[in-house]
Design a protein around this motif. Structure first.
Motif, PDB file in Angstrom:
ATOM      1  N   PRO A  90       3.630  -7.466  57.002  1.00 53.10           N
ATOM      2  CA  PRO A  90       2.520  -7.269  57.945  1.00 53.10           C
ATOM      3  C   PRO A  90       1.149  -7.263  57.257  1.00 53.10           C
ATOM      4  N   ILE A  91       0.123  -7.573  58.055  1.00 54.68           N
ATOM      5  CA  ILE A  91      -1.266  -7.558  57.609  1.00 54.68           C
ATOM      6  C   ILE A  91      -2.034  -6.576  58.500  1.00 54.68           C
ATOM      7  N   LYS A  92      -2.955  -5.829  57.895  1.00 55.13           N
ATOM      8  CA  LYS A  92      -3.755  -4.865  58.663  1.00 55.13           C
ATOM      9  C   LYS A  92      -5.215  -4.964  58.252  1.00 55.13           C
ATOM     10  N   SER A  93      -6.081  -4.299  59.004  1.00 52.02           N
ATOM     11  CA  SER A  93      -7.527  -4.390  58.785  1.00 52.02           C
ATOM     12  C   SER A  93      -7.928  -4.009  57.367  1.00 52.02           C
ATOM     13  N   ALA A  94      -7.290  -2.977  56.816  1.00 49.43           N
ATOM     14  CA  ALA A  94      -7.646  -2.502  55.476  1.00 49.43           C
ATOM     15  C   ALA A  94      -7.452  -3.576  54.412  1.00 49.43           C
ATOM     16  N   ASP A  95      -6.629  -4.574  54.671  1.00 51.54           N
ATOM     17  CA  ASP A  95      -6.419  -5.653  53.712  1.00 51.54           C
ATOM     18  C   ASP A  95      -7.673  -6.498  53.509  1.00 51.54           C
ATOM     19  N   ASP A 122      18.157  -8.201  55.530  1.00 51.10           N
ATOM     20  CA  ASP A 122      17.974  -7.069  56.427  1.00 51.10           C
ATOM     21  C   ASP A 122      17.148  -5.959  55.793  1.00 51.10           C
ATOM     22  N   ARG A 123      17.227  -5.850  54.453  1.00 56.35           N
ATOM     23  CA  ARG A 123      16.570  -4.756  53.764  1.00 56.35           C
ATOM     24  C   ARG A 123      15.055  -4.724  54.022  1.00 56.35           C
ATOM     25  N   ASP A 124      14.473  -5.896  54.300  1.00 54.94           N
ATOM     26  CA  ASP A 124      13.031  -5.959  54.502  1.00 54.94           C
ATOM     27  C   ASP A 124      12.560  -5.102  55.665  1.00 54.94           C
ATOM     28  N   PHE A 125      13.364  -4.992  56.719  1.00 58.98           N
ATOM     29  CA  PHE A 125      12.983  -4.214  57.888  1.00 58.98           C
ATOM     30  C   PHE A 125      13.688  -2.866  57.943  1.00 58.98           C
ATOM     31  N   GLU A 126      14.400  -2.540  56.912  1.00 61.72           N
ATOM     32  CA  GLU A 126      15.180  -1.305  56.931  1.00 61.72           C
ATOM     33  C   GLU A 126      14.303  -0.113  56.618  1.00 61.72           C
ATOM     34  N   SER A 127      14.381   0.904  57.417  1.00 63.08           N
ATOM     35  CA  SER A 127      13.634   2.120  57.116  1.00 63.08           C
ATOM     36  C   SER A 127      14.354   2.884  56.018  1.00 63.08           C
ATOM     37  N   VAL A 128      13.661   3.840  55.442  1.00 57.48           N
ATOM     38  CA  VAL A 128      14.246   4.580  54.321  1.00 57.48           C
ATOM     39  C   VAL A 128      15.488   5.354  54.748  1.00 57.48           C
ATOM     40  N   SER A 129      15.444   5.904  55.929  1.00 57.87           N
ATOM     41  CA  SER A 129      16.536   6.788  56.352  1.00 57.87           C
ATOM     42  C   SER A 129      17.580   6.103  57.219  1.00 57.87           C
ATOM     43  N   GLY A 130      17.313   4.878  57.666  1.00 55.11           N
ATOM     44  CA  GLY A 130      18.232   4.262  58.611  1.00 55.11           C
ATOM     45  C   GLY A 130      18.691   2.895  58.199  1.00 55.11           C
ATOM     46  N   SER A 131      19.684   2.386  58.908  1.00 61.71           N
ATOM     47  CA  SER A 131      20.211   1.049  58.626  1.00 61.71           C
ATOM     48  C   SER A 131      19.471   0.033  59.481  1.00 61.71           C
ATOM     49  N   PHE A 132      19.737  -1.231  59.226  1.00 65.22           N
ATOM     50  CA  PHE A 132      19.112  -2.317  59.981  1.00 65.22           C
ATOM     51  C   PHE A 132      19.403  -2.176  61.460  1.00 65.22           C
ATOM     52  N   THR A 148       0.575  -2.227  70.614  1.00 68.16           N
ATOM     53  CA  THR A 148      -0.006  -1.169  69.784  1.00 68.16           C
ATOM     54  C   THR A 148       1.087  -0.309  69.175  1.00 68.16           C
ATOM     55  N   ALA A 149       2.048   0.105  70.005  1.00 65.18           N
ATOM     56  CA  ALA A 149       3.142   0.946  69.518  1.00 65.18           C
ATOM     57  C   ALA A 149       4.016   0.200  68.518  1.00 65.18           C
ATOM     58  N   ILE A 150       4.297  -1.060  68.794  1.00 64.36           N
ATOM     59  CA  ILE A 150       5.145  -1.855  67.908  1.00 64.36           C
ATOM     60  C   ILE A 150       4.476  -2.049  66.546  1.00 64.36           C
ATOM     61  N   ARG A 151       3.181  -2.346  66.546  1.00 64.96           N
ATOM     62  CA  ARG A 151       2.468  -2.487  65.268  1.00 64.96           C
ATOM     63  C   ARG A 151       2.459  -1.177  64.496  1.00 64.96           C
ATOM     64  N   ARG A 152       2.258  -0.083  65.211  1.00 63.74           N
ATOM     65  CA  ARG A 152       2.235   1.218  64.550  1.00 63.74           C
ATOM     66  C   ARG A 152       3.540   1.495  63.835  1.00 63.74           C
ATOM     67  N   VAL A 153       4.647   1.231  64.507  1.00 65.08           N
ATOM     68  CA  VAL A 153       5.954   1.503  63.908  1.00 65.08           C
ATOM     69  C   VAL A 153       6.213   0.570  62.723  1.00 65.08           C
ATOM     70  N   ILE A 154       5.850  -0.705  62.873  1.00 67.18           N
ATOM     71  CA  ILE A 154       6.042  -1.656  61.772  1.00 67.18           C
ATOM     72  C   ILE A 154       5.312  -1.182  60.520  1.00 67.18           C
ATOM     73  N   GLU A 175       4.181   1.879  59.852  1.00 66.59           N
ATOM     74  CA  GLU A 175       4.688   3.163  59.367  1.00 66.59           C
ATOM     75  C   GLU A 175       6.000   2.998  58.624  1.00 66.59           C
ATOM     76  N   GLU A 176       6.894   2.157  59.130  1.00 62.10           N
ATOM     77  CA  GLU A 176       8.165   1.931  58.448  1.00 62.10           C
ATOM     78  C   GLU A 176       7.926   1.305  57.076  1.00 62.10           C
ATOM     79  N   ARG A 177       6.943   0.421  56.993  1.00 61.44           N
ATOM     80  CA  ARG A 177       6.660  -0.212  55.710  1.00 61.44           C
ATOM     81  C   ARG A 177       6.132   0.816  54.709  1.00 61.44           C
ATOM     82  N   ARG A 178       5.306   1.763  55.178  1.00 62.43           N
ATOM     83  CA  ARG A 178       4.766   2.774  54.275  1.00 62.43           C
ATOM     84  C   ARG A 178       5.852   3.667  53.709  1.00 62.43           C
ATOM     85  N   LYS A 179       6.970   3.796  54.442  1.00 63.48           N
ATOM     86  CA  LYS A 179       8.061   4.648  53.969  1.00 63.48           C
ATOM     87  C   LYS A 179       8.841   4.028  52.815  1.00 63.48           C
TER      88      LYS A 179
END
Length: 461
Positions: free
Chosen positions: A281-286, A245-255, A217-223, A225-229
């Motif tokens: 990632p895929i979520k229910s709203a899709d 690496d850029r695909d998983f990179e958050s806006v403020s941080g490095s890989f 649950t926590a891992i999906r949440r972070v994935i 949220e990072e994508r929304r950023k």
């Protein structure tokens, strides 16, 4: 050759799952681990964050020897049906010695005492449950109260200290699934031995990341949220470029600072990185528009009530509110009442989306006691001996190529039921990938041509 079976979702595979695999083999002395795994839609009425073949690949890279798909009839069902489908699949193989599952309790005796009541359903239990449901209590709440009352009457005088253990067991999701696994073993009169491993670190629904092992649950949440950023320009990758690496990179941080990296094995991280912004990632709203179409295409509440997990009252409520549909999550919130829990509603809506009707599921339970075939998602090359043994000992047909599926099902003693069950699996996969294609425009998929995973690389276990 000792074999242990595991029932999983791996949504996604993480460090806790690796620990479970390792401990399952160690505790049972097994040389092989057979995993039965949900397909693209899961037990809580949600889509998997990444598709079933990617998750099978993760499992095989991290210690599983053979990965089989739990049919959609059961994968999206309540704990009772999910467990029966999964355990019946393992039992049908004819090679599995033990079933190992995680639990918060860690005490097989406590779980088995509860399972015994559910399997036997003594009259005091049934009467109490009926009375509580008539008072308007939700099924989970009514069942827990009825079970505690019955268990206290049966064992209370000699086991007063167990009341709190029973209550704690009934309040935890992995315990509840474990109880249903034990009940299914009893129902099937299976020779497979149950083994439980106490869950360590974070809880099932814990939304926070922890060092080493966190909940899915926590891992999906972070994935998510990072994508929304990410800026919109970076959410869809160029299909001609490798997933960097850029695909998983958050806006403020490095890989290197990616919070997910330490939560999953390196092999899993590489798969997530490869599929990021491609199929994941895929979520229910899709699935909001697809579900809305399905709801509008249904004539009346009587038609809705034919779907699995959709009672008459829920069917009427869905019909009354469908014209105010503004999206899946909003609709779930509108439907929710004291009687209908969020999980129940999600499961019901998923069955409507996938066209899973109650009479079809019950037919499979009555005629075949669960799964009607063995669908292989992947295997490790060193464990090909497992497939050979299953072919000798199993009572069910094995499907490794969809092109051969119809021919294989014809020899099944449950051929009609099996055909309907497989059609549902195929349809479910195509629905899932409709949503994937809608989100990631370069994606194409065909369930009939998709090859199973054959893992040839060295593994962690």
């Amino acid at each position: 050759m000792k074999v242990v079976g595991l029932v999983t979702e791996y949504n996604p595979f993480h460090n806790g799952h690796r620990y479970h695999l390792e401990q399952a083999k160690r505790k049972t002395g097994a040389g092989f681990a057979v995993v039965v795994m949900s397909g693209n839609f899961l037990q809580r009425g949600e889509p998997a964050i990444i598709d079933k073949f990617a998750r099978a690949e993760m499992a095989l890279a991290c210690g599983a020897d053979l990965v089989l798909e739990i049919p959609a009839y059961f994968a999206c069902g309540s704990a009772e049906y999910f467990a029966l489908g999964a355990v019946s699949l393992l039992d049908s193989l004819g090679i599995v010695d033990a079933v190992c599952f995680g639990s918060e309790c860690g005490d097989i005796q406590v779980l088995d005492e509860i399972a015994e009541v559910l399997a036997e359903e003594p009259l005091p239990y049934k009467n109490t449950l009926k009375a509580l449901l008539s008072e308007g209590k939700s099924f989970p709440a009514a069942r827990e109260e009825a079970l505690l009352s019955c268990l206290t009457a049966l064992h209370g005088s000699e086991k007063e200290d167990c009341v709190s253990l029973w209550k704690d067991a009934l309040d935890s999701p992995n315990n509840i699934l474990g109880i249903e696994y034990l009940k299914a073993l009893k129902k099937l009169n299976s020779s497979m031995q149950p083994v439980t491993i106490e869950r360590i670190s974070s809880g099932y629904h814990d939304p926070s990341l922890h060092t080493g092992i966190s909940s899915a649950t926590a891992i999906r949440r972070v994935i998510l949220e990072e994508r929304r950023k990410l800026p919109d320009s970076e959410k869809i990758s160029d299909p001609g470029k490798p997933r960097l690496d850029r695909d998983f990179e958050s806006v403020s941080g490095s890989f290197a600072a990616d919070p997910i990296r330490g939560q999953v094995p390196n092999e899993v991280y590489a798969i997530l990185q490869r599929e990021s912004n491609r199929t994941f990632p895929i979520k229910s709203a899709d699935f909001s528009q697809l579900l809305h179409y399905r709801l509008l295409s249904v004539k009346d509440w009587q038609e809705l009530a034919q779907f699995f997990d959709v009672s008459e009252d829920l069917a009427k409520r869905i019909c009354n509110l469908r014209n105010s549909y503004e999206g899946l999550e909003d609709f779930i919130a509108r439907l929710k009442t004291r009687q209908f829990t969020e999980t129940r509603i999600r499961r019901a809506l998923m069955h409507i989306l996938l066209g899973i009707k109650e009479d079809a599921v019950r037919e499979s339970v009555i005629s075949a006691n669960g799964a009607c075939y063995i669908r292989v998602l992947g295997f490790h090359i060193n464990a090909s001996v497992l497939l050979s043994e299953i072919k000798k000992k199993s009572r069910l047909p094995i499907i490794t190529k969809m092109a051969d599926a119809s021919e294989r099902l014809e020899i099944s003693p449950f051929s009609d039921t099996a055909g309907k069950m497989l059609d549902c699996d195929i349809y479910s996969a195509q629905v899932y990938h409709c949503a994937v294609t809608n989100r990631y425009k370069d994606h194409t998929y065909n369930e009939f041509t998709r090859q199973i995973i054959v893992q040839r690389q060295p593994r962690l276990v």
